[in-house]
Scaffold this active site. Structure first.
Site, short mmCIF file in Angstrom:
data_model
loop_
_atom_site.label_atom_id
_atom_site.label_comp_id
_atom_site.label_asym_id
_atom_site.label_seq_id
_atom_site.Cartn_x
_atom_site.Cartn_y
_atom_site.Cartn_z
N HIS A 1 0.80 -1.23 0.00
CA HIS A 1 0.00 0.00 0.00
C HIS A 1 0.83 1.27 0.00
O HIS A 1 0.29 2.35 0.15
CB HIS A 1 -0.91 0.06 1.23
CG HIS A 1 -1.96 -1.00 1.27
ND1 HIS A 1 -3.23 -0.82 0.79
CD2 HIS A 1 -1.91 -2.27 1.73
CE1 HIS A 1 -3.93 -1.93 0.96
NE2 HIS A 1 -3.15 -2.83 1.53
N LYS B 1 -8.21 13.79 5.03
CA LYS B 1 -7.31 12.63 4.96
C LYS B 1 -6.23 12.84 6.00
O LYS B 1 -6.15 13.90 6.60
CB LYS B 1 -6.69 12.52 3.57
CG LYS B 1 -6.11 13.85 3.04
CD LYS B 1 -5.56 13.73 1.63
CE LYS B 1 -6.61 13.80 0.55
NZ LYS B 1 -6.70 12.59 -0.25
N ARG B 2 -5.41 11.81 6.23
CA ARG B 2 -4.30 12.01 7.15
C ARG B 2 -3.47 13.22 6.72
O ARG B 2 -3.36 13.52 5.53
CB ARG B 2 -3.41 10.76 7.19
CG ARG B 2 -4.03 9.62 7.98
CD ARG B 2 -4.29 10.01 9.42
NE ARG B 2 -3.03 10.08 10.15
CZ ARG B 2 -2.57 9.13 10.94
NH1 ARG B 2 -3.27 8.03 11.14
NH2 ARG B 2 -1.41 9.27 11.54
N THR C 1 -8.68 6.43 -1.70
CA THR C 1 -10.03 5.87 -1.83
C THR C 1 -11.06 6.97 -1.55
O THR C 1 -12.19 6.90 -2.01
CB THR C 1 -10.25 4.70 -0.86
OG1 THR C 1 -9.76 5.06 0.43
CG2 THR C 1 -9.55 3.45 -1.34
N LYS D 1 0.74 14.53 0.94
CA LYS D 1 -0.66 14.78 0.57
C LYS D 1 -0.91 16.26 0.30
O LYS D 1 -1.94 16.65 -0.22
CB LYS D 1 -1.60 14.24 1.64
CG LYS D 1 -1.54 12.70 1.76
CD LYS D 1 -2.48 12.19 2.83
CE LYS D 1 -2.32 10.71 3.13
NZ LYS D 1 -3.06 9.84 2.19
N LYS E 1 -14.88 8.07 -3.19
CA LYS E 1 -16.09 8.37 -2.41
C LYS E 1 -16.68 9.72 -2.82
O LYS E 1 -17.89 9.86 -2.99
CB LYS E 1 -15.77 8.36 -0.91
CG LYS E 1 -15.38 6.97 -0.41
CD LYS E 1 -14.64 6.99 0.94
CE LYS E 1 -13.95 5.65 1.17
NZ LYS E 1 -12.89 5.70 2.22
C1 26W Z 1 4.28 0.66 9.79
C2 26W Z 1 3.59 1.94 9.74
C3 26W Z 1 2.64 2.00 8.61
C4 26W Z 1 1.31 1.85 8.85
C5 26W Z 1 0.41 1.89 7.82
C6 26W Z 1 3.09 2.21 7.31
C7 26W Z 1 2.21 2.26 6.29
C8 26W Z 1 0.87 2.09 6.53
C9 26W Z 1 -0.13 2.10 5.41
C10 26W Z 1 0.48 1.51 4.19
C11 26W Z 1 -0.71 3.45 5.18
C12 26W Z 1 -1.96 3.49 4.32
O1 26W Z 1 -3.04 3.56 4.84
N1 26W Z 1 -1.81 3.50 3.00
C13 26W Z 1 -2.92 3.83 2.11
O2 26W Z 1 -3.56 2.65 1.67
C14 26W Z 1 -4.73 2.98 0.93
C15 26W Z 1 -5.44 1.69 0.62
O3 26W Z 1 -4.74 0.97 -0.33
C16 26W Z 1 -4.37 3.79 -0.31
O4 26W Z 1 -5.56 4.16 -0.95
C17 26W Z 1 -3.57 5.03 0.06
O5 26W Z 1 -3.12 5.68 -1.11
C18 26W Z 1 -2.40 4.64 0.93
O6 26W Z 1 -1.73 5.80 1.41
#
Ligand code: 26W
Length: 819
Positions: free
Chosen positions: A367, A558-559, A666, A564, A670
């Site tokens: 992701h 969003k975060r 995503t 972003k 929406k």
């Molecule tokens: C280890 C810390 C950590 C935690 C979560 C690193 C990375 C993440 C995720 C990969 C963050 C995340 O939510 N990524 C998002 O995933 C969505 C679903 O696929 C995408 O639509 C977003 O673009 C992406 O930022």
């Protein structure tokens, strides 16, 4: 949607009967009658009533899956951002109106109690929400699936804004109990940590093969099940969340010897495993507790899966034919060596056979490409916590590197890139590489992201296993993100094109020609207006800011992250503010800018950006020279429930990440489904959204991913870029000199200097293009027929971005389960 999975809605019960059931639940489950019931009690009673109806469907599906020996999907995810569940259940069971009436007959307002349900925030952002949408779609498509995760007592923190700054408070979603879940004490597994490995007595030496791991620490993982209802109650699946419990709740010896704290140490340790969700979404936590959480839930889930398999089939070899285990990012990647361990050490399998079975069972979704988000663990830490797994990882690595060397196509650097162990500097275990080699499928989440995966992080692994990487563009469930959150638009669409789109969102395409129908556009605009009025009321009530529902509602939620580019948005707002003041004679389009999102508590710049948004909002909102033409609202504590109100009310969707950095997004989907036009870069799924809605119905601007990569290679040109733009240099100068922070004029100096120095996120580089695109937005808004025609076309043309479509692709291409 194929007809196989469509069944008629369950018989619509009489509201009177439901009202009786609610009273019964109130009396016999809660021990209350109507004279003493609190709104919370009504909520709990209502949930118990729907839950009872769900149980019959749940048991039926489970039994069929068992009898027909269907293959099951197991979705392992450290995050499930499910939000509130009551409306979801009412909607999917077709009970919404009957429940509304039933409660009204008891003098209870359904909307009021719905707002009391806690928003289960067991996730950071996109990855967690995707897992929730997938669970709903799998149930809808009648795929036997189990979600596995952690039942965090404190999920994502609650954000308060104090004096413009983010303050983090614990989220206490379980305070009133959780009426949805079933605690399964009998379903508990021991999970070990640390200790040592006993080598086999038969003289095999260090070679992989049967070893005995003697952990010195043990905890229990106890299952809590939440039913997940598909559309029309087609199927009910299980979300199983693990909670940590001590093996010995209290060490009485220690207690009796006076060591009261020590006596509870085990209990506290177990409790810590399921207490907090790490609030970082793009930075790997690197903390021991995080690795413990990852192993805790991966191990418990695998033990559960294997036990279910063996009890049904009496053997283990058929596991890959009957179970597809999905790794949602690398967070559960330790499941790869854990399955190997269970197969070799507990089921007596030789390495080669176990390895073959493991790869046939797992699939992995990536992701993110951000290097700082790619998980890796220091080898000494991993080895101390999981000594047996470390041995297995070495054995896997040896096998993979041998394969690479034998091919003869890789130089030393490329071999080093393939290795599971990063050797330069501190030795670290790369979880992405581990997940990659342990899976038969590795997918990205948008077309662009998947291509970039092949070219960047996994370039050499892709050359070694060229058939493994594939794309599965993300999707969203239209039940939550249209039917539930936007009943006005749903009703309008049903009147216009009938009900087919309820079962198959692709059928919403039938709205397309209505974009040219002035009467329809007016009705569409009226629905949007109502949604905007609802939001305006909430903003007035909760934040005390008055906004005009006739203004253009421009939303970025969003975060908070530099990639972003909330900063790009804010700087453009500052420039616009300046323009409105300097040119009062011009015909400005009234705008309300909404920003919302949480920053990781340790992410300094992200928190500063929140403060900046609030500082700018304060100045702009009360400047009489602006005449209300621009308002800025920072929405505190952005979460799923807030999204459900903001998205239906948006005219403009901000999807402005630095190209190449947002894996998919995503939120973009929406908003489009709810009739907002997108302003965005060619990043993530925006690229595909443009293809679907057509370039004339979306505002695309800025550098492409290739151009960003090129620019980063060259000399930083940001100073020249900034100086070349009068608007930008003035905006930066204003922020930098303290115009918005008179109490601390140097607050933003460093943040602004960063733009001059490297501008890694291309804020300066894309500013002019973004500002120009915003003026195109204004021009289109003035032509309201053109605006709403595009808005209708967005709704009509984004049915493809349904998680039903995504899940069908996973089912067919990756999991090999029928749909
Ligand atoms: C280890 C810390 C950590 C935690 C979560 C690193 C990375 C993440 C995720 C990969 C963050 C995340 O939510 N990524 C998002 O995933 C969505 C679903 O696929 C995408 O639509 C977003 O673009 C992406 O930022």
């Amino acid at each position: 949607m194929q007809s196989r999975s469509i069944q008629p809605l369950p018989e619509n019960p009489e509201p009177q009967r439901l009202a009786d059931e609610i009273l019964q639940a109130l009396r016999y489950r809660l021990g209350k009658d109507t004279t003493v019931a609190t709104p919370h009690d009504w909520l709990t009673a209502s949930i118990k009533v729907v839950r009872d109806r769900i149980i019959d469907h749940w048991m039926k599906g489970t039994k069929e899956t068992y009898e027909q020996q269907e293959k099951r999907v197991y979705y392992l995810s450290l995050e499930f951002l499910i939000g509130r569940l009551m409306r979801d259940a009412f909607c999917n069971l077709g009970l919404m109106e009957a429940m509304r009436e039933a409660l009204a007959s008891l003098d209870v307002d359904i909307d009021l109690i719905a707002r009391l349900e806690p928003d289960a925030a067991l996730g950071n952002g996109g990855l967690g929400r995707l897992a929730a949408c997938f669970m709903e779609s799998m149930a809808t498509l009648d795929i036997p699936a189990h979600g596995y995760g952690i039942r965090y007592v404190n999920g994502m923190f609650r954000q308060e804004i104090q004096d413009g700054w983010q303050v983090e408070l614990p989220e206490t979603w379980l305070d009133h109990g959780n009426p949805w879940e079933f605690e399964r004490r009998e379903r508990s597994f021991e999970v070990g940590f640390c200790g040592f490995v006993e080598s086999p007595s038969d003289g095999e030496g260090d070679a992989p093969g049967r070893h005995i791991w003697k952990p010195t620490e043990r905890v229990l993982a106890v299952a809590y099940d939440t039913p997940v209802v598909g559309w029309r109650a087609n199927r009910v699946n299980t979300l199983r969340l693990w909670s940590g419990m001590p093996v010995d709740p209290i060490l009485l010896d220690k207690f009796n010897a006076g060591d009261h704290i020590g006596a509870l140490a085990e209990s506290n340790k177990a409790d810590a495993l399921s207490r907090v969700l790490y609030p970082a979404d793009s930075h790997q936590a690197g903390q021991e507790l995080r690795l413990r959480q990852e192993y805790f839930f991966s191990s418990a889930s695998l033990q559960d899966i294997l036990q279910r398999h063996v009890s049904q089939y009496g053997e283990i070899a058929s596991l890959p034919d009957k179970a597809a285990i999905h790794l949602n990012d690398t967070h559960p990647a330790v499941a790869v060596p854990e399955l190997m361990r269970l197969l070799m050490d507990e089921h007596d399998m030789p390495f080669a056979l176990a390895w073959d079975m493991t790869r046939r069972t797992f699939a992995y979704t990536n992701h993110t490409l951000l290097p700082e988000a790619l998980e890796s663990w220091p080898v000494p830490l991993f080895e101390r916590l999981l000594p047996r797994h470390m041995q297995i990882v070495y054995a896997i690595n040896a096998a993979v590197l041998l394969e690479a060397r034998q091919g003869g196509h890789f130089n030393d650097q490329q071999i080093a890139n393939i290795s599971l162990i990063q050797e330069n500097g501190e030795r670290r275990l790369r979880m992405g590489n581990l997940a990659f080699v342990g899976s038969h499928s590795v997918n990205g989440v948008s077309m662009l992201h998947t291509e970039l995966m092949k070219e960047t992080v996994f370039a050499d692994l892709h050359r070694l296993y060229p058939d493994r990487i594939n794309n599965k563009t993300n999707g969203i469930t239209p039940r939550r993100w249209l039917l539930q959150c936007n009943p006005g638009l749903t009703t309008l669409a049903r009147e216009a094109i009938g009900d087919a789109f309820l079962d198959d969102i692709a059928a919403i395409r039938a709205l397309d020609p209505l974009a040219d129908d002035a009467t329809f556009r007016e009705k569409f605009a009226a629905v949007k207006r109502q949604n905007k009025e609802r939001l305006a009321r909430l903003v007035a009530e909760r934040l005390g800011i008055r906004i005009d529902p006739a203004a253009l509602f421009d939303v970025q939620i969003k975060r908070i992250h530099e990639y972003k580019r909330q900063l790009l948005n804010i700087l453009e707002a500052v420039a616009l503010y300046d323009q409105i003041r300097s040119h009062p004679e011009r015909d400005w389009v009234p705008r309300v800018k909404f920003l919302g999102g949480k920053a990781a508590p340790s992410y300094h710049n992200a928190k500063l950006i929140i403060k900046l948004a609030n500082d700018v909002a304060r100045v702009v909102n009360r400047d009489p020279a602006v005449r209300g033409l621009l308002k800025i609202v920072f929405v505190p504590n952005y979460n799923v429930s807030a999204a459900e109100i903001l998205i239906p009310a948006a005219d403009l969707s901000e999807q402005i990440s630095t190209a190449g950095m947002e894996a998919s997004g995503t939120g973009n989907m929406k908003f489009a489904l709810n009739g907002a036009l997108t302003i965005g870069t060619l990043d993530g799924a925006n690229v595909e959204i443009r293809e679907h809605v057509g370039p004339e119905n979306i505002f695309i601007f800025g550098l492409t991913a290739d151009e960003v990569a090129e620019r980063r290679k060259g000399d930083a040109q940001s100073r020249a870029t900034i100086e070349g733009s009068r608007e930008l240099s003035q905006a930066i100068a204003a922020v930098s000199s303290g115009v918005f922070s008179p109490d601390d004029p140097s607050r933003y100096r460093e943040l602004m200097n960063g733009l001059y120095q490297h501008d890694w996120f291309m804020v300066a580089a894309d500013f002019e293009a973004y500002a120009a695109a915003q003026r195109d937005v204004d021009a289109k808004w003035r032509d309201s027929a053109a605006w709403y025609a595009s808005a209708v076309r967005n709704v009509a043309r984004v049915g493809w971005f349904s998680s039903d479509r995504t899940i069908r692709e996973y089912a067919k291409d990756i999991w090999n389960v029928p749909v």
